[in-house]
Motif scaffolding. Sequence first.
Motif, short mmCIF file in Angstrom:
data_model
loop_
_atom_site.label_atom_id
_atom_site.label_comp_id
_atom_site.label_asym_id
_atom_site.label_seq_id
_atom_site.Cartn_x
_atom_site.Cartn_y
_atom_site.Cartn_z
N GLU A 64 0.82 -1.22 0.00
CA GLU A 64 0.00 0.00 0.00
C GLU A 64 0.85 1.27 0.00
O GLU A 64 0.45 2.28 -0.57
N ASN A 65 2.02 1.21 0.61
CA ASN A 65 2.90 2.37 0.69
C ASN A 65 3.91 2.41 -0.45
O ASN A 65 4.89 3.16 -0.39
N SER A 66 3.69 1.62 -1.48
CA SER A 66 4.60 1.59 -2.63
C SER A 66 3.85 1.99 -3.89
O SER A 66 2.65 2.29 -3.84
N ASP A 67 4.56 2.00 -5.00
CA ASP A 67 3.90 2.30 -6.28
C ASP A 67 3.61 1.01 -7.07
O ASP A 67 3.42 1.04 -8.28
N ALA A 68 3.54 -0.13 -6.37
CA ALA A 68 3.26 -1.42 -7.02
C ALA A 68 1.87 -1.39 -7.64
O ALA A 68 0.92 -0.88 -7.05
N THR A 69 1.76 -1.91 -8.85
CA THR A 69 0.47 -2.00 -9.53
C THR A 69 0.24 -3.43 -10.02
O THR A 69 1.18 -4.18 -10.24
N VAL A 70 -1.02 -3.78 -10.18
CA VAL A 70 -1.40 -5.09 -10.69
C VAL A 70 -1.37 -5.04 -12.22
O VAL A 70 -1.89 -4.09 -12.82
N ARG A 71 -0.78 -6.04 -12.83
CA ARG A 71 -0.71 -6.09 -14.29
C ARG A 71 -2.09 -6.37 -14.88
O ARG A 71 -2.94 -6.98 -14.24
N PRO A 72 -2.30 -5.96 -16.13
CA PRO A 72 -3.58 -6.25 -16.79
C PRO A 72 -3.78 -7.77 -16.91
O PRO A 72 -2.81 -8.53 -16.99
N THR A 73 -5.04 -8.18 -16.94
CA THR A 73 -5.34 -9.60 -17.11
C THR A 73 -5.05 -10.05 -18.53
O THR A 73 -4.99 -9.23 -19.45
N VAL A 74 -4.89 -11.33 -18.70
CA VAL A 74 -4.67 -11.93 -20.01
C VAL A 74 -6.00 -12.52 -20.45
O VAL A 74 -6.70 -13.17 -19.67
N GLU A 75 -6.36 -12.30 -21.70
CA GLU A 75 -7.62 -12.82 -22.21
C GLU A 75 -7.59 -14.35 -22.24
O GLU A 75 -6.59 -14.95 -22.64
N ALA A 76 -8.68 -14.96 -21.84
CA ALA A 76 -8.79 -16.42 -21.83
C ALA A 76 -8.83 -16.93 -23.27
O ALA A 76 -9.43 -16.30 -24.15
N PRO A 77 -8.20 -18.09 -23.53
CA PRO A 77 -8.25 -18.64 -24.89
C PRO A 77 -9.66 -19.11 -25.23
O PRO A 77 -10.43 -19.51 -24.35
N SER A 78 -10.00 -19.05 -26.51
CA SER A 78 -11.33 -19.50 -26.93
C SER A 78 -11.39 -21.03 -27.04
O SER A 78 -12.45 -21.62 -26.93
N THR A 79 -10.24 -21.67 -27.27
CA THR A 79 -10.18 -23.14 -27.34
C THR A 79 -8.89 -23.61 -26.68
O THR A 79 -7.93 -22.84 -26.55
N LEU A 80 -8.88 -24.88 -26.30
CA LEU A 80 -7.69 -25.51 -25.73
C LEU A 80 -7.34 -26.75 -26.54
O LEU A 80 -8.24 -27.40 -27.08
N PRO A 81 -6.07 -27.11 -26.62
CA PRO A 81 -5.71 -28.32 -27.36
C PRO A 81 -6.22 -29.56 -26.63
O PRO A 81 -6.39 -29.55 -25.41
N LEU A 82 -6.47 -30.63 -27.38
CA LEU A 82 -6.91 -31.89 -26.79
C LEU A 82 -5.77 -32.53 -26.02
O LEU A 82 -4.59 -32.36 -26.37
N ILE A 83 -6.12 -33.27 -24.99
CA ILE A 83 -5.13 -34.00 -24.22
C ILE A 83 -4.81 -35.30 -24.96
O ILE A 83 -5.74 -36.04 -25.29
N PRO A 84 -3.54 -35.60 -25.23
CA PRO A 84 -3.21 -36.84 -25.94
C PRO A 84 -3.74 -38.05 -25.18
O PRO A 84 -3.62 -38.13 -23.96
N GLY A 85 -4.36 -38.98 -25.88
CA GLY A 85 -4.83 -40.21 -25.26
C GLY A 85 -6.18 -40.09 -24.59
O GLY A 85 -6.62 -41.00 -23.92
N GLY A 86 -6.83 -38.97 -24.72
CA GLY A 86 -8.15 -38.82 -24.09
C GLY A 86 -8.13 -37.76 -23.01
O GLY A 86 -7.10 -37.21 -22.67
N GLY A 87 -9.29 -37.52 -22.44
CA GLY A 87 -9.43 -36.43 -21.50
C GLY A 87 -9.02 -36.71 -20.08
O GLY A 87 -8.85 -35.81 -19.29
N ASP A 88 -8.87 -37.98 -19.70
CA ASP A 88 -8.59 -38.27 -18.30
C ASP A 88 -7.16 -38.74 -18.05
O ASP A 88 -6.82 -39.14 -16.95
N GLY A 89 -6.33 -38.71 -19.06
CA GLY A 89 -4.94 -39.15 -18.90
C GLY A 89 -4.78 -40.65 -18.96
O GLY A 89 -3.69 -41.16 -19.04
N GLY A 90 -5.91 -41.39 -18.94
CA GLY A 90 -5.85 -42.84 -18.98
C GLY A 90 -6.21 -43.42 -20.33
O GLY A 90 -6.22 -44.62 -20.52
N GLY A 91 -6.52 -42.56 -21.28
CA GLY A 91 -6.79 -43.01 -22.62
C GLY A 91 -8.23 -43.37 -22.91
O GLY A 91 -8.56 -43.74 -24.01
N SER A 92 -9.14 -43.27 -21.94
CA SER A 92 -10.53 -43.66 -22.18
C SER A 92 -11.32 -42.56 -22.87
O SER A 92 -12.37 -42.82 -23.43
#
Length: 104
Positions: A64-92
């Motif tokens: 509070e007694n400094s000039d520190a500022t919070v950086r702007p947020t980063v926009e969330a991606p619209s899509t994410l890459p698929l997880i290799p082998g399936g969504g649960d890490g076990g390949g199902s």
Amino acid sequence: MSFQAAPTPEERAVERTVTARLKRTETNPDIESFRGHTLYHPDDLPVPVARIEDTFTPFRRTVENSDATVRPTVEAPSTLPLIPGGGDGGGSGRVRSRRGARSR
């Protein structure tokens, strides 16, 4: 191994201990940490992370007694890459919801 790094002394001590022990194993895994649970970027703090006190109030007053500022947020991606082998890490390709029901 990936983990979220924490800025507090206790968590940093645990990270150092676990990392050192893992490096002594036969597998010697690659270890990567990432920042999280912090509003401020470590480079923007008025003091080095290693000098932050264990309790919140002294830290809050320092910021509070400094000039520190919070950086702007980063926009969330619209899509994410698929997880290799399936969504649960076990390949199902199935992911278990919080209620235990299976979904596709």
